[in-house]
Design an enzyme around this catalytic site. Structure first.
Site, PDB file in Angstrom:
ATOM      1  N   ASN A 147      36.433  29.151  41.526  1.00 58.01           N
ATOM      2  CA  ASN A 147      37.665  28.535  42.027  1.00 58.01           C
ATOM      3  C   ASN A 147      38.016  29.079  43.408  1.00 58.01           C
ATOM      4  O   ASN A 147      38.867  28.528  44.096  1.00 58.01           O
ATOM      5  CB  ASN A 147      38.830  28.741  41.056  1.00 58.01           C
ATOM      6  CG  ASN A 147      39.055  30.202  40.684  1.00 58.01           C
ATOM      7  OD1 ASN A 147      38.172  31.038  40.840  1.00 58.01           O
ATOM      8  ND2 ASN A 147      40.224  30.513  40.161  1.00 58.01           N
ATOM      9  N   ALA A 148      37.364  30.160  43.823  1.00 57.25           N
ATOM     10  CA  ALA A 148      37.572  30.709  45.164  1.00 57.25           C
ATOM     11  C   ALA A 148      36.797  29.876  46.174  1.00 57.25           C
ATOM     12  O   ALA A 148      35.739  29.328  45.869  1.00 57.25           O
ATOM     13  CB  ALA A 148      37.094  32.161  45.215  1.00 57.25           C
TER      14      ALA A 148
ATOM     15  N   HIS B 121      35.947  30.933  49.960  1.00 57.86           N
ATOM     16  CA  HIS B 121      36.095  31.824  51.110  1.00 57.86           C
ATOM     17  C   HIS B 121      35.271  31.285  52.276  1.00 57.86           C
ATOM     18  O   HIS B 121      34.044  31.235  52.219  1.00 57.86           O
ATOM     19  CB  HIS B 121      35.660  33.246  50.731  1.00 57.86           C
ATOM     20  CG  HIS B 121      36.606  33.895  49.763  1.00 57.86           C
ATOM     21  ND1 HIS B 121      36.491  35.203  49.360  1.00 57.86           N
ATOM     22  CD2 HIS B 121      37.709  33.405  49.139  1.00 57.86           C
ATOM     23  CE1 HIS B 121      37.476  35.485  48.515  1.00 57.86           C
ATOM     24  NE2 HIS B 121      38.219  34.403  48.377  1.00 57.86           N
ATOM     25  N   THR B 122      35.979  30.871  53.327  1.00 64.24           N
ATOM     26  CA  THR B 122      35.349  30.198  54.465  1.00 64.24           C
ATOM     27  C   THR B 122      35.062  31.183  55.586  1.00 64.24           C
ATOM     28  O   THR B 122      35.935  31.945  56.005  1.00 64.24           O
ATOM     29  CB  THR B 122      36.252  29.071  54.980  1.00 64.24           C
ATOM     30  OG1 THR B 122      36.533  28.166  53.909  1.00 64.24           O
ATOM     31  CG2 THR B 122      35.587  28.313  56.106  1.00 64.24           C
TER      32      THR B 122
ATOM     33  N   ARG C  67      37.825  37.980  22.903  1.00 62.94           N
ATOM     34  CA  ARG C  67      36.618  38.700  22.440  1.00 62.94           C
ATOM     35  C   ARG C  67      35.564  37.757  21.879  1.00 62.94           C
ATOM     36  O   ARG C  67      34.852  38.084  20.940  1.00 62.94           O
ATOM     37  CB  ARG C  67      37.002  39.781  21.418  1.00 62.94           C
ATOM     38  CG  ARG C  67      37.833  40.894  22.028  1.00 62.94           C
ATOM     39  CD  ARG C  67      38.539  41.722  21.006  1.00 62.94           C
ATOM     40  NE  ARG C  67      39.569  40.944  20.319  1.00 62.94           N
ATOM     41  CZ  ARG C  67      40.382  41.452  19.392  1.00 62.94           C
ATOM     42  NH1 ARG C  67      40.289  42.706  19.044  1.00 62.94           N
ATOM     43  NH2 ARG C  67      41.292  40.691  18.818  1.00 62.94           N
TER      44      ARG C  67
ATOM     45  N   GLN D  65      41.821  34.242  45.441  1.00 63.02           N
ATOM     46  CA  GLN D  65      43.157  33.669  45.248  1.00 63.02           C
ATOM     47  C   GLN D  65      44.211  34.509  45.981  1.00 63.02           C
ATOM     48  O   GLN D  65      43.926  35.022  47.044  1.00 63.02           O
ATOM     49  CB  GLN D  65      43.497  33.517  43.751  1.00 63.02           C
ATOM     50  CG  GLN D  65      42.686  32.451  43.031  1.00 63.02           C
ATOM     51  CD  GLN D  65      41.306  32.915  42.600  1.00 63.02           C
ATOM     52  OE1 GLN D  65      41.157  33.949  41.963  1.00 63.02           O
ATOM     53  NE2 GLN D  65      40.291  32.169  42.951  1.00 63.02           N
TER      54      GLN D  65
ATOM     55  N   GLY E  73      39.040  20.404  48.180  1.00 66.11           N
ATOM     56  CA  GLY E  73      39.291  19.376  49.182  1.00 66.11           C
ATOM     57  C   GLY E  73      40.704  18.824  49.132  1.00 66.11           C
ATOM     58  O   GLY E  73      41.073  17.953  49.913  1.00 66.11           O
TER      59      GLY E  73
ATOM     60  N   SER F  28      44.470  36.941  63.599  1.00 67.98           N
ATOM     61  CA  SER F  28      43.415  35.930  63.717  1.00 67.98           C
ATOM     62  C   SER F  28      43.957  34.712  64.454  1.00 67.98           C
ATOM     63  O   SER F  28      45.043  34.219  64.140  1.00 67.98           O
ATOM     64  CB  SER F  28      42.908  35.521  62.336  1.00 67.98           C
ATOM     65  OG  SER F  28      41.975  34.464  62.429  1.00 67.98           O
TER      66      SER F  28
ATOM     67  N   GLY G 227      41.849  31.853  65.117  1.00 72.42           N
ATOM     68  CA  GLY G 227      40.889  30.768  64.944  1.00 72.42           C
ATOM     69  C   GLY G 227      39.936  31.103  63.818  1.00 72.42           C
ATOM     70  O   GLY G 227      39.902  32.240  63.322  1.00 72.42           O
TER      71      GLY G 227
END
Length: 436
Positions: free
Chosen positions: A48-49, A51-52, A153, A232, A310, A420, A422
């Site tokens: 679900n992550a 990371h770009t 478990r 997240q 997306g 940051s 950009g």
């Protein structure tokens, strides 16, 4: 006390995590900081992550693999707190195979990390469909059902694929899931999903499966530096986030302890990342959300669409009470502000300093964070119109941006050491704060 002379070599584990609802830019910053570390370790979450990372004109999106993977001579560890979908993992590997030399040697998987089964994804979809208007905005990757099996478990772990009775364990869990699915009005065909999943399991065996808690601590004893990479964001934490609109793991600093097997007193620096504004994907409260033309401009300027799903992200002004809460929960020692360049679009900037809540003004997050019960109270600051994306030094930033940074720093009582401007790794400005 010469018996304990090696203790001074023991490096503490630094942690990098998000302070908002995710999508703060963790992948990029981990990539930038990786040269200073020997080991990069993911400690929670799963595919679900998103990371770009961007460099040399190429954009990369990582889901399970740590963001240090593009650097030579660095170990990348998927820790025990992560949940892994073998299909998505192998597709991620295939996309990197021509860009990363010896990927099998620099990527290690914890035997204690739990496996996402095809039926976990089906359960996720069936449950979300049944919720109707009350859906939580799941990424439908099977994350929640996998963590439920872990705490119940019943789960399968990567180490189980090395055992002789793995097939029986898998079939037993699949059967349990099919019984649950029978209670939903939900049609599915498991055949192709299962075939691809079992094939991906065989490919997983090509990688080094390790007892990651031993590796991480042994690396530290050898004087190596470890960076724990979160996924997240703090406000999606299962305990401290905007429940029930949260993820299924502990996204905070404490999650690095349980997700990697690191003692609490061995945590060093805690880097907290936040956007210069706020975004959120999926359902749930968002006090500073902008449902107008300003919010749409912010979305377009920041290219705010989920790297994994997306989906368009909801956008709003920065929220200081929420940030203060996240800093407190995590023990943040250094702040990193991303997407400062996006705010060049706006003449003035609004900063939420408190909320109007049930007839009074408060400067903290209450138990039940419902947007309709909370009206943000703003302070207006002058913005900047300059294009920041070509800047190479923090000394070149506009005065109004410097004032914004200092305003946030004073309000949050924590130094901002990186800004940051950009998406590319080169668009990162290091800053010396007077608060350090």
């Amino acid at each position: 006390m010469t018996r304990f002379k090696n203790l001074d070599k023991l490096k503490k584990v630094d942690v990098l995590l998000g302070l908002q609802w995710g999508d703060e830019g963790k992948g990029k910053v981990v990539d930038v900081l990786t040269p200073e570390y020997d080991v990069i370790a993911r400690f929670q979450g799963g595919p679900n992550a998103g990371h770009t990372l961007e460099f040399d004109g190429i954009k990369h999106v990582l889901h399970t693999i740590p963001s240090g993977i593009f650097h030579n001579n660095k170990l990348n560890v998927v820790g025990n707190g992560v949940v892994i979908d073998p299909i998505i993992f192998m597709k991620e590997i295939d996309a990197l195979i021509d860009m990363v030399d010896n990927i099998n040697d620099r990527l290690l998987l914890s035997r204690k990390a739990h496996l996402i089964l095809p039926t976990h994804r089906l359960l996720d979809a069936a449950s979300e469909q049944a919720k109707g208007k009350q859906k939580i905005g799941s990424t439908l990757k099977g994350i929640g059902p996998t963590y439920m099996d872990k705490t119940g478990r019943n789960g399968l772990r990567i180490g189980d694929i090395e055992t002789a009775d793995f097939k029986t364990k898998y079939e037993n869990l699949r059967s349990k899931h099919e019984q649950i699915l029978a209670q939903f009005d939900f049609e599915y065909d498991l055949t192709e999903m299962e075939k691809e999943w079992l094939l991906s399991i065989e490919k997983l065996k090509q990688f080094s499966l390790i007892d990651s808690e031993h590796l991480v601590n042994n690396e530290r004893k050898a004087g190596k530096k470890v960076l724990a990479e979160g996924a997240q964001g703090t406000l999606l934490d299962i305990d401290f986030g905007s429940y029930p609109f949260v993820t299924s793991s502990n996204t905070i600093t404490a999650g690095a302890c349980t997700g990697l097997g690191v003692a609490p007193n061995q945590i060093g620096e805690v880097y907290g990342i936040f956007k210069a504004y706020c975004t959120r994907v999926g359902s749930g409260p968002f006090p500073t959300e902008l449902l107008d033309e300003v919010g749409e401009r912010m979305r377009k300027a920041g290219h705010e669409f989920g790297a994994t799903t997306g989906r368009p992200r909801r956008c709003g002004w920065i929220d200081l009470p929420a940030l203060k809460y996240a800093i407190m929960i995590n023990g943040v020692t250094q702040l990193i502000m991303t997407k400062a360049d996006v705010l060049s679009e706006f003449g003035n900037i609004q900063v939420c300093t408190k909320y109007a809540h049930k007839g009074e003004e408060i400067d903290y997050l209450p138990f039940d964070v419902l947007s309709e019960d909370m009206t943000p109270i703003y302070e207006e600051l002058p913005g900047w119109s300059e294009d920041l994306t070509e800047l190479s030094s923090i000394d070149s930033i506009p005065a109004s941006l410097n004032n914004y940074i200092e305003y946030l720093e004073n309000a949050l009582e924590t130094p901002i050491t990186i800004v940051s401007v950009g998406p590319d790794r080169s668009q990162t400005l290091m800053r010396k704060s007077e608060q350090v």
